[in-house]
Design a protein around this motif. Structure first.
Motif, PDB file in Angstrom:
ATOM      1  N   PHE A  22       0.893  -1.032  -0.039  1.00  0.00           N
ATOM      2  CA  PHE A  22      -0.011  -0.127   0.092  1.00  0.00           C
ATOM      3  C   PHE A  22       0.916   1.121   0.198  1.00  0.00           C
ATOM      4  N   PRO A  23       0.393   2.355  -0.812  1.00  0.00           N
ATOM      5  CA  PRO A  23       1.034   3.697  -0.701  1.00  0.00           C
ATOM      6  C   PRO A  23       1.079   4.056   0.855  1.00  0.00           C
ATOM      7  N   ILE A  24       1.972   4.793   1.199  1.00  0.00           N
ATOM      8  CA  ILE A  24       1.962   5.171   2.734  1.00  0.00           C
ATOM      9  C   ILE A  24       1.713   6.636   2.794  1.00  0.00           C
ATOM     10  N   VAL A  25       0.767   7.258   3.760  1.00  0.00           N
ATOM     11  CA  VAL A  25       0.527   8.405   4.092  1.00  0.00           C
ATOM     12  C   VAL A  25       0.709   8.490   5.549  1.00  0.00           C
ATOM     13  N   LEU A  26       1.673   9.703   5.724  1.00  0.00           N
ATOM     14  CA  LEU A  26       1.699  10.051   7.228  1.00  0.00           C
ATOM     15  C   LEU A  26       1.079  11.166   7.452  1.00  0.00           C
ATOM     16  N   VAL A  27       0.059  10.972   8.504  1.00  0.00           N
ATOM     17  CA  VAL A  27      -1.026  11.778   9.057  1.00  0.00           C
ATOM     18  C   VAL A  27      -0.291  12.561  10.194  1.00  0.00           C
ATOM     19  N   ILE A  28      -0.109  14.026  10.233  1.00  0.00           N
ATOM     20  CA  ILE A  28       0.461  14.668  11.095  1.00  0.00           C
ATOM     21  C   ILE A  28      -0.635  15.591  11.958  1.00  0.00           C
ATOM     22  N   GLY A  80      -3.005  16.658  19.453  1.00  0.00           N
ATOM     23  CA  GLY A  80      -2.890  15.344  19.469  1.00  0.00           C
ATOM     24  C   GLY A  80      -3.625  14.239  18.525  1.00  0.00           C
ATOM     25  N   VAL A  81      -3.078  13.002  18.722  1.00  0.00           N
ATOM     26  CA  VAL A  81      -3.900  11.897  17.665  1.00  0.00           C
ATOM     27  C   VAL A  81      -5.112  11.752  18.181  1.00  0.00           C
ATOM     28  N   HIS A  82      -6.074  12.531  18.364  1.00  0.00           N
ATOM     29  CA  HIS A  82      -7.429  12.041  18.989  1.00  0.00           C
ATOM     30  C   HIS A  82      -8.339  11.799  17.782  1.00  0.00           C
ATOM     31  N   GLU A  83      -9.711  11.701  17.986  1.00  0.00           N
ATOM     32  CA  GLU A  83     -10.647  10.963  17.076  1.00  0.00           C
ATOM     33  C   GLU A  83     -10.720  11.646  15.741  1.00  0.00           C
ATOM     34  N   HIS A  84     -10.240  12.930  15.577  1.00  0.00           N
ATOM     35  CA  HIS A  84     -10.376  13.627  14.212  1.00  0.00           C
ATOM     36  C   HIS A  84      -9.376  13.007  13.391  1.00  0.00           C
ATOM     37  N   ILE A  85      -8.133  13.132  13.714  1.00  0.00           N
ATOM     38  CA  ILE A  85      -6.937  12.744  13.102  1.00  0.00           C
ATOM     39  C   ILE A  85      -7.052  11.086  12.882  1.00  0.00           C
ATOM     40  N   GLN A  86      -7.648  10.247  13.862  1.00  0.00           N
ATOM     41  CA  GLN A  86      -7.794   8.936  13.352  1.00  0.00           C
ATOM     42  C   GLN A  86      -9.017   8.693  12.290  1.00  0.00           C
ATOM     43  N   TYR A  93      -4.985   3.512   1.041  1.00  0.00           N
ATOM     44  CA  TYR A  93      -3.681   3.774   1.547  1.00  0.00           C
ATOM     45  C   TYR A  93      -3.376   3.088   2.974  1.00  0.00           C
ATOM     46  N   LEU A  94      -2.269   3.161   3.226  1.00  0.00           N
ATOM     47  CA  LEU A  94      -2.060   2.713   4.574  1.00  0.00           C
ATOM     48  C   LEU A  94      -1.753   4.210   5.412  1.00  0.00           C
ATOM     49  N   ALA A  95      -2.432   4.656   6.148  1.00  0.00           N
ATOM     50  CA  ALA A  95      -2.289   5.790   6.956  1.00  0.00           C
ATOM     51  C   ALA A  95      -1.983   5.724   8.297  1.00  0.00           C
ATOM     52  N   ILE A  96      -1.150   6.520   8.728  1.00  0.00           N
ATOM     53  CA  ILE A  96      -0.504   6.031  10.137  1.00  0.00           C
ATOM     54  C   ILE A  96      -0.075   7.519  10.773  1.00  0.00           C
ATOM     55  N   ALA A  97      -0.858   7.579  11.931  1.00  0.00           N
ATOM     56  CA  ALA A  97      -0.509   9.006  12.422  1.00  0.00           C
ATOM     57  C   ALA A  97       0.243   8.537  13.858  1.00  0.00           C
ATOM     58  N   PRO A  98       1.634   8.953  14.046  1.00  0.00           N
ATOM     59  CA  PRO A  98       2.234   8.770  15.326  1.00  0.00           C
ATOM     60  C   PRO A  98       1.839   9.797  16.300  1.00  0.00           C
ATOM     61  N   GLU A  99       1.924   9.589  17.407  1.00  0.00           N
ATOM     62  CA  GLU A  99       1.671  10.673  18.617  1.00  0.00           C
ATOM     63  C   GLU A  99       2.839  11.239  18.824  1.00  0.00           C
ATOM     64  N   THR A 116       0.940  14.449   5.148  1.00  0.00           N
ATOM     65  CA  THR A 116       0.086  15.549   5.212  1.00  0.00           C
ATOM     66  C   THR A 116      -0.185  15.831   6.671  1.00  0.00           C
ATOM     67  N   GLY A 117      -0.536  17.158   6.756  1.00  0.00           N
ATOM     68  CA  GLY A 117      -0.496  17.552   8.445  1.00  0.00           C
ATOM     69  C   GLY A 117      -1.225  18.794   8.527  1.00  0.00           C
ATOM     70  N   PHE A 118      -1.797  18.972   9.689  1.00  0.00           N
ATOM     71  CA  PHE A 118      -2.716  20.248   9.824  1.00  0.00           C
ATOM     72  C   PHE A 118      -2.292  21.110  10.909  1.00  0.00           C
ATOM     73  N   CYS A 119      -2.287  22.320  10.658  1.00  0.00           N
ATOM     74  CA  CYS A 119      -2.069  23.063  11.748  1.00  0.00           C
ATOM     75  C   CYS A 119      -0.297  22.725  12.088  1.00  0.00           C
ATOM     76  N   TRP A 120      -0.340  22.374  13.464  1.00  0.00           N
ATOM     77  CA  TRP A 120       1.108  22.273  13.954  1.00  0.00           C
ATOM     78  C   TRP A 120       1.744  21.073  13.023  1.00  0.00           C
ATOM     79  N   GLY A 121       0.898  20.287  12.388  1.00  0.00           N
ATOM     80  CA  GLY A 121       1.237  19.040  11.598  1.00  0.00           C
ATOM     81  C   GLY A 121       1.785  19.723  10.143  1.00  0.00           C
TER      82      GLY A 121
END
Length: 276
Positions: A65-71, A76-82, A93-99, A153-158
């Motif tokens: 799978f293509p990988i997407v890092l979600v920042i 933090g990695v709360h419900e919206h990021i999940q 995609y394989l999407a992964i959001a590390p804390e 991809t990332g949002f605000c701080w990310g």
């Protein structure tokens, strides 16, 4: 948190369940994506000083799978990021959001942005880059990810981190930065900002910004655009004139459905165009 207990702490840390306390109440427009046909949930990523929690979502069948890092945002990695990870997984995609803040504290349990900011301010950029490298390595080794098709991809701080990681890791095929700050003070923890790396950037990054964002002045966006013209990355910035900060955050009053949907479509097209 004493240094000697740091490894112990991150070994037992887990992701937030639900939404961060600081973002209550949740908007009625919140988008909820189910996990049908997916493998989704918390995983542990081995890093230099232990293991950090991350949210991973991917199709239940298939491989490579293509990988997407979600920042994450500062919450933090709360419900919206999940949920965003599950949206990506539904697209294949394989999407992964590390804390990213786990060593500094659990921001999901704090009641206000004022309480969260001091914790986020202690997070070194070098630590973030290292953790993201470890996350990519884990995705390839343990989760059927294709390291040759890596996006971020990332949002605000990310969003800020998206620009920085795209400059740091040339293996990234493409990035999409949502309303990430472009300028800032140079400190030991934050030695460079997006505007500082723009002219040398080689990875194509799409920046999505709001014209009514009170925290990111348009003159800094224009400065970034000018610097990007000097690079070979073919990066672009789109400004939505009437959008505020966090216009993609469907769980908050700042959400703007039209601009959010347009940005999501642009993200998908950008990733496809650049091989993610």
């Amino acid at each position: 948190m004493k240094e000697i207990t740091r490894r112990q702490f991150i070994a037992t840390a887990t992701l937030a369940t639900g939404f961060a306390l600081a973002v209550q109440p949740i908007s009625a427009k919140v988008i909820t994506t189910d996990a049908k046909g997916l493998i989704a949930g918390e995983v542990k990523i081995p890093v230099k000083d232990g293991k950090i929690p991350a949210y991973r979502a991917m199709p239940a069948t298939g491989k490579n799978f293509p990988i997407v890092l979600v920042i994450q945002e500062i919450f933090g990695v709360h419900e919206h990021i999940q949920d965003i990870c599950r949206r990506f997984a539904k697209l294949g995609y394989l999407a992964i959001a590390p804390e990213m803040f786990v060593r500094q504290g659990d921001v999901s349990k704090l009641n206000s942005i004022e309480e969260i900011r001091p914790i986020v301010a202690k997070v070194p950029d070098a630590q973030v880059m290292s953790d993201l490298d470890a996350t990519v390595g884990w995705a390839v080794k343990s989760a059927k990810g294709n390291g040759d098709r890596l996006g971020i991809t990332g949002f605000c701080w990310g969003g800020r981190i998206t620009w920085l990681y795209a400059a740091y890791n040339p293996k990234v095929k493409a990035g999409v930065a949502w309303y990430g700050r472009l300028v800032g003070d140079t400190t030991k923890l934050t030695p460079k900002h997006p505007v500082d790396i723009a002219s040398e950037l080689k990875v194509p990054v799409l920046g999505l910004y709001g014209g009514k964002d009170t925290g990111i002045p348009l003159d800094t966006v224009e400065k970034m655009r000018d610097r990007l013209k000097l690079s070979s990355s073919k990066s672009e910035i789109v400004v939505y004139p009437d959008a505020p900060h966090a216009f993609f955050a469907d769980y908050r009053p700042s959400y703007r459905e039209k601009e959010a949907k347009d940005g999501w479509q642009r993200l998908q097209a950008w990733f496809k165009q650049h091989g993610v």
